[in-house]
Design a protein around this motif. Structure first.
Motif, PDB file in Angstrom:
ATOM      1  N   VAL A 251       0.893  -1.161   0.000  1.00 44.44           N
ATOM      2  CA  VAL A 251       0.000   0.000   0.000  1.00 44.44           C
ATOM      3  C   VAL A 251       0.930   1.210   0.000  1.00 44.44           C
ATOM      4  O   VAL A 251       1.828   1.313   0.834  1.00 44.44           O
TER       5      VAL A 251
ATOM      6  N   ALA B 144       2.041  -6.118   7.934  1.00 47.98           N
ATOM      7  CA  ALA B 144       2.367  -5.142   6.899  1.00 47.98           C
ATOM      8  C   ALA B 144       2.778  -3.779   7.435  1.00 47.98           C
ATOM      9  O   ALA B 144       3.677  -3.139   6.891  1.00 47.98           O
TER      10      ALA B 144
ATOM     11  N   CYS C 251      -2.820  -5.323   6.997  1.00 50.23           N
ATOM     12  CA  CYS C 251      -2.177  -6.102   5.931  1.00 50.23           C
ATOM     13  C   CYS C 251      -2.241  -5.306   4.641  1.00 50.23           C
ATOM     14  O   CYS C 251      -3.235  -4.632   4.375  1.00 50.23           O
ATOM     15  N   GLN C 252      -1.153  -5.396   3.836  1.00 53.14           N
ATOM     16  CA  GLN C 252      -1.136  -4.644   2.563  1.00 53.14           C
ATOM     17  C   GLN C 252      -2.179  -5.182   1.593  1.00 53.14           C
ATOM     18  O   GLN C 252      -2.635  -4.459   0.722  1.00 53.14           O
TER      19      GLN C 252
ATOM     20  N   ASN D 245      -0.087 -21.115   3.806  1.00 50.07           N
ATOM     21  CA  ASN D 245      -0.379 -20.149   2.728  1.00 50.07           C
ATOM     22  C   ASN D 245      -1.577 -19.249   2.981  1.00 50.07           C
ATOM     23  O   ASN D 245      -1.717 -18.213   2.336  1.00 50.07           O
ATOM     24  N   GLY D 246      -2.452 -19.645   3.890  1.00 45.80           N
ATOM     25  CA  GLY D 246      -3.610 -18.805   4.189  1.00 45.80           C
ATOM     26  C   GLY D 246      -3.323 -17.842   5.334  1.00 45.80           C
ATOM     27  O   GLY D 246      -4.231 -17.230   5.880  1.00 45.80           O
TER      28      GLY D 246
ATOM     29  N   THR E 130      -5.528  -5.490   1.247  1.00 45.91           N
ATOM     30  CA  THR E 130      -6.726  -5.016   1.928  1.00 45.91           C
ATOM     31  C   THR E 130      -7.965  -5.782   1.449  1.00 45.91           C
ATOM     32  O   THR E 130      -9.083  -5.455   1.845  1.00 45.91           O
TER      33      THR E 130
ATOM     34  N   MET F  86      -6.923   1.647   1.864  1.00 41.40           N
ATOM     35  CA  MET F  86      -7.138   0.483   1.010  1.00 41.40           C
ATOM     36  C   MET F  86      -6.127   0.516  -0.137  1.00 41.40           C
ATOM     37  O   MET F  86      -5.796   1.580  -0.644  1.00 41.40           O
ATOM     38  N   ARG F  87      -5.656  -0.671  -0.533  1.00 43.57           N
ATOM     39  CA  ARG F  87      -4.812  -0.766  -1.722  1.00 43.57           C
ATOM     40  C   ARG F  87      -5.721  -0.894  -2.942  1.00 43.57           C
ATOM     41  O   ARG F  87      -6.743  -1.579  -2.853  1.00 43.57           O
ATOM     42  N   PRO F  88      -5.382  -0.258  -4.063  1.00 43.64           N
ATOM     43  CA  PRO F  88      -6.204  -0.486  -5.264  1.00 43.64           C
ATOM     44  C   PRO F  88      -6.146  -1.970  -5.625  1.00 43.64           C
ATOM     45  O   PRO F  88      -5.100  -2.480  -5.977  1.00 43.64           O
TER      46      PRO F  88
ATOM     47  N   ASP G 163      -6.615  -7.501 -17.695  1.00 40.75           N
ATOM     48  CA  ASP G 163      -5.503  -7.420 -16.753  1.00 40.75           C
ATOM     49  C   ASP G 163      -5.159  -5.977 -16.377  1.00 40.75           C
ATOM     50  O   ASP G 163      -3.994  -5.605 -16.303  1.00 40.75           O
ATOM     51  N   ARG G 164      -6.175  -5.151 -16.166  1.00 38.62           N
ATOM     52  CA  ARG G 164      -5.933  -3.759 -15.779  1.00 38.62           C
ATOM     53  C   ARG G 164      -6.485  -3.503 -14.383  1.00 38.62           C
ATOM     54  O   ARG G 164      -7.621  -3.847 -14.083  1.00 38.62           O
ATOM     55  N   ASN G 165      -5.657  -2.885 -13.553  1.00 34.83           N
ATOM     56  CA  ASN G 165      -6.103  -2.477 -12.216  1.00 34.83           C
ATOM     57  C   ASN G 165      -6.864  -1.162 -12.365  1.00 34.83           C
ATOM     58  O   ASN G 165      -6.342  -0.210 -12.947  1.00 34.83           O
TER      59      ASN G 165
ATOM     60  N   ARG H 157      -7.913   6.421  -1.931  1.00 36.30           N
ATOM     61  CA  ARG H 157      -7.072   7.608  -2.112  1.00 36.30           C
ATOM     62  C   ARG H 157      -6.321   7.927  -0.816  1.00 36.30           C
ATOM     63  O   ARG H 157      -5.174   8.377  -0.833  1.00 36.30           O
TER      64      ARG H 157
ATOM     65  N   GLY I 101       1.037 -10.701   6.561  1.00 31.72           N
ATOM     66  CA  GLY I 101       0.057  -9.827   7.190  1.00 31.72           C
ATOM     67  C   GLY I 101       0.646  -8.770   8.102  1.00 31.72           C
ATOM     68  O   GLY I 101      -0.048  -7.825   8.477  1.00 31.72           O
TER      69      GLY I 101
ATOM     70  N   GLY J 295      -4.658 -14.243  -0.170  1.00 31.98           N
ATOM     71  CA  GLY J 295      -3.897 -15.428   0.235  1.00 31.98           C
ATOM     72  C   GLY J 295      -4.793 -16.468   0.863  1.00 31.98           C
ATOM     73  O   GLY J 295      -4.736 -17.660   0.533  1.00 31.98           O
TER      74      GLY J 295
ATOM     75  N   ALA K  39      -5.194   5.813   1.217  1.00 30.06           N
ATOM     76  CA  ALA K  39      -4.286   4.681   1.475  1.00 30.06           C
ATOM     77  C   ALA K  39      -4.727   3.819   2.666  1.00 30.06           C
ATOM     78  O   ALA K  39      -3.910   3.156   3.290  1.00 30.06           O
TER      79      ALA K  39
ATOM     80  N   THR L 207       1.783 -14.456  -1.085  1.00 29.34           N
ATOM     81  CA  THR L 207       2.028 -15.900  -1.201  1.00 29.34           C
ATOM     82  C   THR L 207       2.974 -16.191  -2.363  1.00 29.34           C
ATOM     83  O   THR L 207       2.715 -15.788  -3.498  1.00 29.34           O
TER      84      THR L 207
END
Lengths: 206, 291
Positions: free
Chosen positions: A76, A143, B62-63, B184-185, B65, B100-102, B110-112, B96, A141, B146, B98, A94
C-alpha cells in the motif's frame, strides 16, 4: 540474529541455514505475479517481443537484482498523487504462485534471495542449491510493522501494471525474515508438510 | 436520506487498520501456547506488534486489503441504489487515503482500475430489508487473497479421503483443506464451513459465518461439537503460525448448514487469515456507532 547487507555474496548465502533469523539492510526490489511473467516471457524464454519501455526497465533493474533480492510484495503506497511515494503497509504475498518461474528468474539475474510467505516447491529448492540463493520468509500480514523497515522508495518501474504489481525499488533497514529454504537442499515447508500429512492420515482413517 | 459517505469511510478505515478485540484475544492466547524462542512464537509476537502499530498509526494491518464484502441491513424506506453509490464513493476515497490498496483488477484485460471499483460487483454488496423500527447496519469484511486462494469446495462422497455424505465426511474434508492450506492462508486462521446448498450459495454461506464473533458457537449443539472438534484436530497437525510448525494452526471454526438437493452434498471451506478484519456500523437516527 544475523545482520545481512545487500548486495549479498554467494559465500554468505551458503553460510545460511533453515531456521536462522536475519535482518536485511540495503536496496531490494518488489516483484510478484505480473513481473515474474513479464521477465520470463520477454527476457528469459523470449516468447514475446520487448515493447514500450521494456528494454530500458530491464537494463535499470539488472544491477539491482545482481546479488540482490526480489520481494514478493504488493504494497500500500501513500503519496501516489504527487509521487512522494511512501510505503504504509508492505507484508509479503504468497510465493508459491511464482514456482513455475522463480528458479529461472533468480539464475538469469544472479539474485541471491527471494522474500515471500508460505514457501516454495521442489523446482525453487533445486534452484536454491544451484544458484545459490535462499528463500526468506517474512511474517504474512505484518504489513504495518514491515513497512517501518522500508526507509525510502527510490524508484518505481512499470506502475502501469498497477500499484501492487509494479516493481518498487526500496531501501530497507533491518528488514526481518527467517530462512526457510536454504542452499543445502533443506526446506522447512517440506518438513512441516510431510509431518502434518502423517497426522492427517491418522486422523481420517476410519 | 442521510449522506453516510463520511461515516462509511470511517467504517473502512477502522476495518482495515483496527483488528477486532475478540480476534486479538485469540491471537494472544495462541502466543501463550507456543514455545518461547521458537519461530512460531516469534511470528505471533510480530503479528501482535503489527496489530498495535496499525491501530496507532491508522495504517492497513495487511497490505492486501482484500475483497471488500459489505452486508447492509436496511429498514424499509432507505434507497439501496443511493446506499450503494455512497459505499462506492467511500471506497474510492478510502483508497485515495491509502486505507485500502487499489485491488480491483479486470480479469480479461488485466488492468487495475486504481480505485477499488470494478464493474457492478466490486466491492461486493449484499442488501437485506429489515423492519421499519430497526436501525440501519452496515457490516464490512475485508478478506485477503492469500486466504481466499486456499478455500476449497468438496462434493461428497470423496473416495480419495474416504469421506461419505455425513458429518464424519465433512470432518475429513475440512481437515484435508487445512492440510492443503499449510501456511499459505496466513495461519493461524479461522475456518468457515457450509454444509449443503449449491456451489454458489454454499461458498457465500461459508463466508457469511465470519461476521459472527469468535466466541459465538453454533446454536446447534451437533455443529457446536463439530466446531470444537475440528479446531482441536486441525491444531494437532502442527502446521503452526505461518506454517513454521507449532501448536496454533486454527483459532476457531464456524459451521452452518443449508438445504441441498438430494443429488448434491457440497462442503465449502473458507479460510480466514489471522488478519480477520470485520467491523459493523449502526445508524439510529442521527447517531452512528461502530463496533
Amino acid at each position: 540474529m544475523r545482520e545481512i547487507t545487500i548486495p549479498i555474496s554467494a559465500e554468505t548465502i551458503r553460510d545460511l541455514h533453515v531456521g536462522e533469523a536475519v535482518r536485511l539492510t540495503g536496496v531490494m526490489m518488489t516483484g510478484r505475479d505480473t513481473v515474474h511473467k513479464w521477465m520470463i516471457e520477454t527476457f528469459i524464454r523470449k516468447t514475446r517481443q520487448p515493447e514500450g519501455d521494456d528494454l530500458k526497465v530491464y537494463e535499470a533493474i539488472r544491477p539491482i537484482l545482481q546479488d540482490g533480492i526480489i520481494y514478493h510484495c504488493g504494497p500500500v503506497v501513500a503519496g501516489l498523487e504527487n509521487k512522494a511515494y511512501r510505503f504504509t503497509a508492505a507484508g509479503p504475498t504468497t510465493s508459491i504462485r511464482e514456482e513455475p518461474y522463480q528458479a529461472e528468474v533468480m539464475s538469469h539475474f544472479n539474485s541471491r534471495g527471494v522474500i515471500g510467505k508460505g514457501g516454495m516447491g521442489p523446482k525453487t529448492l533445486a534452484g536454491c542449491r544451484e544458484a545459490p540463493f535462499v528463500y526468506l520468509h517474512a511474517i504474512g500480514g505484518a504489513a504495518s510493522y514491515i513497512a517501518q523497515s522500508v526507509k525510502r522508495v527510490l524508484e518505481v518501474y512499470k506502475l502501469d501494471f498497477g500499484v501492487p504489481e509494479a516493481m518498487w525499488v526500496i531501501e530497507v533497514k533491518d528488514f526481518p525474515a527467517v530462512v526457510t529454504m536454504d542452499a543445502h537442499g533443506q526446506s522447512l515447508h517440506a518438513v512441516v508438510s510431510e509431518q502434518s500429512k502423517k497426522v492427517l492420515e491418522k486422523l481420517i482413517q476410519d | 436520506m442521510q449522506d453516510l459517505t463520511k461515516a462509511m469511510i470511517e467504517l473502512i478505515r477502522r476495518t482495515s487498520t483496527d483488528l477486532p478485540g475478540d480476534v486479538v484475544k485469540r491471537l494472544q492466547a495462541a502466543l501463550d501456547k507456543e514455545e518461547p524462542g521458537s519461530a512460531a512464537h516469534g511470528a505471533l509476537e510480530t503479528i501482535l506488534k503489527n496489530i498495535e502499530l496499525a491501530r496507532e498509526n491508522s495504517t492497513p494491518i495487511c497490505q492486501d486489503t482484500g475483497t471488500p464484502i459489505f452486508y447492509v441491513h436496511y429498514p424499509e424506506g432507505w434507497s439501496t441504489r443511493r446506499l450503494k453509490q455512497q459505499i462506492r464513493d467511500a471506497m474510492e476515497e478510502a483508497t485515495r487515503l491509502a486505507y485500502m490498496r487499489p485491488n480491483a483488477v479486470d480479469a480479461v484485460y488485466d488492468r487495475n482500475s486504481g480505485n477499488n471499483l470494478g464493474g457492478d460487483d466490486f466491492p461486493y454488496i449484499h442488501f437485506e430489508e429489515v423492519d421499519a423500527d430497526q436501525p440501519l447496519t452496515i457490516e464490512l469484511m475485508l478478506k485477503g487473497g492469500g486466504c481466499e486462494n486456499v478455500g476449497a469446495q468438496y462434493s461428497l462422497p470423496n473416495n480419495e479421503l474416504g469421506a461419505g455424505r455425513d458429518l464424519k465426511g465433512v470432518r475429513k474434508v475440512a481437515l484435508d483443506a487445512v492440510h492443503k492450506a499449510q501456511g499459505n492462508g496466513c495461519a493461524p486462521g479461522v475456518l468457515g464451513i457450509a454444509i449443503g446448498g449449491d456451489r454458489g450459495s454454499s461458498y457465500y454461506a461459508s463466508k457469511e459465518v465470519f461476521f459472527q464473533k469468535m466466541d459465538a458457537d453454533s446454536q446447534d449443539p451437533t455443529l457446536a461439537r463439530l466446531e470444537q472438534q475440528l479446531t482441536d484436530e486441525a491444531n494437532q497437525m502442527g502446521i503452526g503460525p505461518m506454517g513454521f510448525g507449532g501448536k496454533s494452526t486454527v483459532l476457531g471454526t464456524k459451521i452452518t448448514g443449508l438445504h441441498r438437493l438430494p443429488a448434491s452434498y457440497f462442503v465449502s471451506v473458507s479460510y480466514m487469515c489471522w488478519a480477520y478484519r470485520r467491523r459493523k456500523m449502526t445508524v439510529s437516527g442521527d447517531e452512528i456507532a461502530y463496533d
